[in-house]
Design an enzyme around this catalytic site. Structure first.
Site, mmCIF file in Angstrom:
data_model
loop_
_atom_site.group_PDB
_atom_site.id
_atom_site.type_symbol
_atom_site.label_atom_id
_atom_site.label_comp_id
_atom_site.label_asym_id
_atom_site.label_seq_id
_atom_site.Cartn_x
_atom_site.Cartn_y
_atom_site.Cartn_z
ATOM 1 N N GLY A 1 -5.700 57.271 -41.536
ATOM 2 C CA GLY A 1 -5.331 55.414 -41.604
ATOM 3 C C GLY A 1 -4.801 54.401 -42.178
ATOM 4 O O GLY A 1 -4.543 55.670 -43.499
ATOM 5 N N ARG A 2 -5.343 52.766 -42.604
ATOM 6 C CA ARG A 2 -4.277 52.628 -43.882
ATOM 7 C C ARG A 2 -5.039 53.300 -44.809
ATOM 8 O O ARG A 2 -4.451 53.528 -45.762
ATOM 9 C CB ARG A 2 -5.534 50.747 -44.101
ATOM 10 C CG ARG A 2 -5.378 50.326 -42.415
ATOM 11 C CD ARG A 2 -5.516 49.284 -42.557
ATOM 12 N NE ARG A 2 -6.981 49.183 -42.072
ATOM 13 C CZ ARG A 2 -7.376 49.461 -41.227
ATOM 14 N NH1 ARG A 2 -6.111 48.292 -40.565
ATOM 15 N NH2 ARG A 2 -8.905 49.049 -40.788
ATOM 16 N N ILE A 3 -6.439 53.532 -45.230
ATOM 17 C CA ILE A 3 -6.952 54.255 -46.405
ATOM 18 C C ILE A 3 -5.962 55.536 -47.339
ATOM 19 O O ILE A 3 -6.158 56.087 -48.060
ATOM 20 C CB ILE A 3 -8.152 54.129 -46.892
ATOM 21 C CG1 ILE A 3 -8.670 52.630 -46.739
ATOM 22 C CG2 ILE A 3 -9.151 54.778 -48.113
ATOM 23 C CD1 ILE A 3 -10.507 52.732 -46.795
ATOM 24 N N THR B 1 -14.888 59.007 -49.358
ATOM 25 C CA THR B 1 -15.138 58.154 -49.497
ATOM 26 C C THR B 1 -15.040 57.277 -47.837
ATOM 27 O O THR B 1 -15.355 55.814 -48.470
ATOM 28 C CB THR B 1 -14.310 57.111 -50.499
ATOM 29 O OG1 THR B 1 -12.638 57.541 -49.190
ATOM 30 C CG2 THR B 1 -13.617 57.944 -51.823
ATOM 31 N N ARG C 1 -17.948 58.661 -44.860
ATOM 32 C CA ARG C 1 -19.198 58.576 -44.322
ATOM 33 C C ARG C 1 -20.117 59.567 -45.019
ATOM 34 O O ARG C 1 -19.391 60.887 -44.352
ATOM 35 C CB ARG C 1 -19.362 57.907 -42.795
ATOM 36 C CG ARG C 1 -18.945 56.103 -42.738
ATOM 37 C CD ARG C 1 -20.143 55.454 -43.452
ATOM 38 N NE ARG C 1 -20.075 53.679 -43.554
ATOM 39 C CZ ARG C 1 -19.079 53.709 -43.943
ATOM 40 N NH1 ARG C 1 -18.427 53.834 -45.405
ATOM 41 N NH2 ARG C 1 -18.970 51.743 -43.360
ATOM 42 N N GLU D 1 -28.120 57.413 -47.239
ATOM 43 C CA GLU D 1 -28.042 56.666 -49.372
ATOM 44 C C GLU D 1 -29.251 55.158 -48.768
ATOM 45 O O GLU D 1 -29.481 54.962 -47.654
ATOM 46 C CB GLU D 1 -27.148 55.694 -48.616
ATOM 47 C CG GLU D 1 -25.069 56.893 -48.611
ATOM 48 C CD GLU D 1 -24.481 56.319 -48.468
ATOM 49 O OE1 GLU D 1 -24.346 54.931 -48.147
ATOM 50 O OE2 GLU D 1 -23.067 56.411 -48.014
ATOM 51 N N HIS E 1 -21.924 54.716 -53.473
ATOM 52 C CA HIS E 1 -20.982 53.784 -52.647
ATOM 53 C C HIS E 1 -20.086 52.853 -53.294
ATOM 54 O O HIS E 1 -20.416 51.448 -52.503
ATOM 55 C CB HIS E 1 -21.581 53.831 -50.762
ATOM 56 C CG HIS E 1 -21.141 53.271 -49.996
ATOM 57 N ND1 HIS E 1 -21.321 53.772 -48.774
ATOM 58 C CD2 HIS E 1 -19.565 52.749 -49.507
ATOM 59 C CE1 HIS E 1 -20.694 53.838 -48.078
ATOM 60 N NE2 HIS E 1 -19.443 53.325 -48.182
HETATM 61 C C1 DGY Z 1 -16.349 50.008 -45.931
HETATM 62 O O1 DGY Z 1 -16.667 48.979 -46.537
HETATM 63 O O2 DGY Z 1 -16.863 50.732 -44.931
HETATM 64 C C2 DGY Z 1 -16.418 51.361 -46.347
HETATM 65 O O3 DGY Z 1 -17.411 52.716 -46.953
HETATM 66 C C3 DGY Z 1 -15.999 50.590 -48.701
HETATM 67 O O4 DGY Z 1 -16.606 51.478 -49.612
#
Ligand code: DGY
Length: 323
Positions: free
Chosen positions: A159-161, A240, A242, A271, A290
């Site tokens: 996706g974007r990231i 990065t 979940r 978390e 996070h």
């Molecule tokens: C989100 O905004 O969902 C991401 O976890 C950014 O860290």
């Protein structure tokens, strides 16, 4: 323009709350440091009269809570992920959900890159050496890490990231990019010459694997025992997205056994990481609290999106980032 009772579940830096108040909305802000953790009961009590909630990804907003908030019409989440909200139930009650996509793409990709560099070049151990006053001399055989140049990098979720990180890794390190996900994606293929693989192929093939897919029923424990068994023994695994996308018990077993492998995690299951989590014992697992979206520009732009969505909602206009 309608005026709302808004409940915000934490403090957000910048002018957002002042602007909302100036527009005539009534704002209640939960101050975690003074008020303590926001329990379900406290959320229900505080949001009882609210038409709008500004939520954080750390707030569980389940059917039990939603059922007890009869006035609620809009939840604006200060994050791109929204797996903490029972979307199906919210939609059945005609509650609209908005998130903050796009504006944190670069920040999160940046952090994934930072994790990759930190684990590849043993930055944590090297820094501890300085802090603990153990730096005696130039070490010809100390802290030797891995090069990132021309490595095979597998992106799970283009996706974007994921696509942004792929572009950065292609440009900075001339990496070969592979990706997997439910569908083929033009952008990563055209910008990075990325090749589409099944998850199993990608797990076997790649030196670096980074996770960027959303967390949902399909991606729950996507990286399980079978996938770990396919990883190279010296893989670099970055997450990065979940924590729950990885089976954390299997993650522990894999990294306990393969000391050459390294993980850089911005997210974990449940978390914050528990004080007695076995992951704390592993030197090859580097964990951050996070902070993917935590840069000044991203956080300001996330707040701006929240403002824009609430303003649009108050004028019965179309919302910018409805999910
Ligand atoms: C989100 O905004 O969902 C991401 O976890 C950014 O860290």
């Amino acid at each position: 323009m309608k005026k709302f009772n808004i409940f915000a579940t934490d403090i957000i830096q910048g002018p957002l709350y002042e602007r909302l108040k100036k527009d005539g909305h009534k704002l209640t802000v939960w101050d975690r440091r003074e008020d303590g953790p926001l329990t379900s009961e406290k959320m229900i009590e505080n949001a009882n009269d609210s038409e709008v909630i500004i939520s954080m990804l750390s707030n569980t907003i389940d059917a039990y809570i939603l059922a007890q908030l009869p006035k609620l019409k809009l939840i604006t989440q200060y994050a791109v992920g929204f797996n903490n909200i029972d979307i199906k139930y919210a939609h059945s009650k005609e509650i609209i959900i908005c998130n903050t996509p796009n504006v944190l793409t670069e920040a999160t990709a940046e952090l994934a890159m930072a994790l990759m560099l930190a684990v590849a070049r043993n930055l944590e151990a090297a820094r501890k050496n300085v802090l603990n006053k153990e730096w005696e001399t130039w070490e010809p055989s100390g802290f030797i890490g891995n090069s990132l140049f021309k490595k095979k990098h597998g992106i799970i979720g283009a996706g974007r990231i994921g696509t942004q990180l792929a572009k950065m890794c292609k440009g900075a390190f001339d990496q070969e990019i592979y990706y997997t996900g439910p569908n083929r994606k033009d952008e990563i293929e055209s910008s990075c010459n990325a090749k589409y693989l099944s998850l199993e192929e990608l797990a076997q093939e790649c030196d670096i694997i980074s996770i960027h897919c959303p967390y949902n029923e399909e991606t729950h424990k996507l990286i399980d025992k079978k996938i770990f068994a396919l990883f190279k023994n010296n893989v670099i695994l970055i997450n990065t997205a979940r924590g729950e996308i990885i089976d954390e018990e299997e993650l522990f077993s894999f990294f306990e056994k393969h000391k050459e492998a390294k993980a850089g995690l911005d997210v974990v299951c449940n978390e914050p990481l528990k004080a007695d989590s076995p992951l704390r014992k592993l030197d090859n697992v580097f964990i951050l609290p996070h902070i993917g979206s935590a840069n000044d520009e991203a956080r300001l732009n996330m707040a701006q999106l929240i403002y824009d969505n609430i303003s649009a909602f108050s004028k019965d206009e179309e919302l910018k980032t409805r999910v």
